[in-house]
Write an enzyme that holds these catalytic residues in place. Sequence first.
Site, PDB file in Angstrom:
ATOM      1  N   PRO A 113       0.937  -1.190   0.056  1.00  0.00           N
ATOM      2  CA  PRO A 113      -0.037   0.017  -0.012  1.00  0.00           C
ATOM      3  C   PRO A 113       0.839   1.367  -0.068  1.00  0.00           C
ATOM      4  O   PRO A 113       1.893   1.478   0.632  1.00  0.00           O
ATOM      5  CB  PRO A 113      -0.904   0.039   1.182  1.00  0.00           C
ATOM      6  CG  PRO A 113      -0.753  -1.544   1.634  1.00  0.00           C
ATOM      7  CD  PRO A 113       0.388  -1.889   1.149  1.00  0.00           C
ATOM      8  N   CYS A 114       0.481   2.293  -0.958  1.00  0.00           N
ATOM      9  CA  CYS A 114       1.323   3.505  -1.082  1.00  0.00           C
ATOM     10  C   CYS A 114       1.027   4.545   0.165  1.00  0.00           C
ATOM     11  O   CYS A 114       1.681   5.378   0.094  1.00  0.00           O
ATOM     12  CB  CYS A 114       1.068   4.039  -2.354  1.00  0.00           C
ATOM     13  SG  CYS A 114      -0.560   4.430  -2.780  1.00  0.00           S
ATOM     14  N   GLN A 115       0.192   4.423   0.610  1.00  0.00           N
ATOM     15  CA  GLN A 115      -0.283   5.572   1.862  1.00  0.00           C
ATOM     16  C   GLN A 115       0.831   5.864   2.693  1.00  0.00           C
ATOM     17  O   GLN A 115       0.847   7.268   2.953  1.00  0.00           O
ATOM     18  CB  GLN A 115      -1.607   5.283   2.434  1.00  0.00           C
ATOM     19  CG  GLN A 115      -2.907   5.070   1.626  1.00  0.00           C
ATOM     20  CD  GLN A 115      -2.930   3.797   1.077  1.00  0.00           C
ATOM     21  OE1 GLN A 115      -2.074   2.970   0.918  1.00  0.00           O
ATOM     22  NE2 GLN A 115      -4.305   3.588   0.843  1.00  0.00           N
TER      23      GLN A 115
END
Length: 412
Positions: A113-115
């Site tokens: 996940p890039c968050q």
Amino acid sequence: MNFIDLFAGAGGLSEGFVRAGFKPLAHVESDLAACFTLKTRTAFHYLKEINNLDSYVAYLKGDISRTELYALIPEEILSTIINQAIGENKIIFDEIDDILGGNEVDLIIGGPPCQAYSIVGRARDEYGMKMDKRNHLYIHYYEFLNYYTPKIFVFENVPGLLSASNGQYYQNMCMLFDEANYITKHFELKANNFGVLQKRKRILIIGYRKDLEISLPELEDYRSDISSKVNSIFTDLPKLKAGEGTHKFVSYTDKANSWLEKANIRNGIDVLTQHVSRPNTEQDKEIYRIAVKKWNINKNRLDYNDLPERLKTHNNRHSFFDRFKVVGADLPYSHTVVAHIAKDGHYYIHPDIEQNRSISVREAARLQSFPDDFYFEGVSEEHNRTAAFKQIGNAVPPLMAQAIANILKDLI
């Protein structure tokens, strides 16, 4: 060539590799709704392979249920979708080993996940995302490389990865990948260079085993011969008002234009689904009309502070003042589709003032270059607009993934 997809999401990256001729061994994904999407897409590919797409079309039309669709697919194929969080690696290894049956893994693809790495995410979090456990998911990615020793891996993420924690995470990744016996190179890619009608920047780290002689091309120089204006995603779709539409079968209103055909959006199954828009309040719709007029007449974006006082209900008026944004139909690509679209559509206003709404699920999917026969599932068999938007916003555009997969296939 086969592959394992980690942090698979809805399967945008995987879709590109399947189109290029790679075979998925397993998809690993923690989100249950996304796993159902992966199962439905796996069902599509299986039924296509055995020349039984009529059953898939029956599902898109609502003639059979999801349960009935899955009953047509061998269990050993559906079981390749592994609903586990990366970190439970021993469990995942055991499941994949059963699937492999002693065979080798050619590729591992996917990105965490890039968050945790995104610049916007760091700006919004009081600790700059430093306390977020997702920062360290790359360590588990390394464990998969160490265990399966694929020929090549493809690690996808946001550009903020390079600057997160002053570049320390990226440096740590490279050291771990080197320790796992891989030579790596990173590329800063723009989705619009691959024919996607969206401005989407991504980092791609490609690694190959040190015992292989591979020369990676300059992917940043890639230019697709597929191009158009954003309006191409709208031309054949029925007009909707806010809150209108249907998740299942509805007819197109026009023939496919050249971009829809070349980008594989309209690909022979003329069954339109998930062209459904979210409902909006009267206040939202009034703001949308103002935003669309400013854009369509003068190509000016709406500044939140320029709205009449009665329409300004947000306390924060100094940051995110462009929270209402029109999808520019006459531009070569739109702004980035992100997972926040699942919460509201203010950043993705349809350019047609008569429709006066945010874009539909299908329109968002087209901006991400998903084909119209790609169906996004919720946890239950009830249709879930929010889950679909979230999966689309988090995805890798299949059109970009396919080009990368074709390049790697030629190399291998």
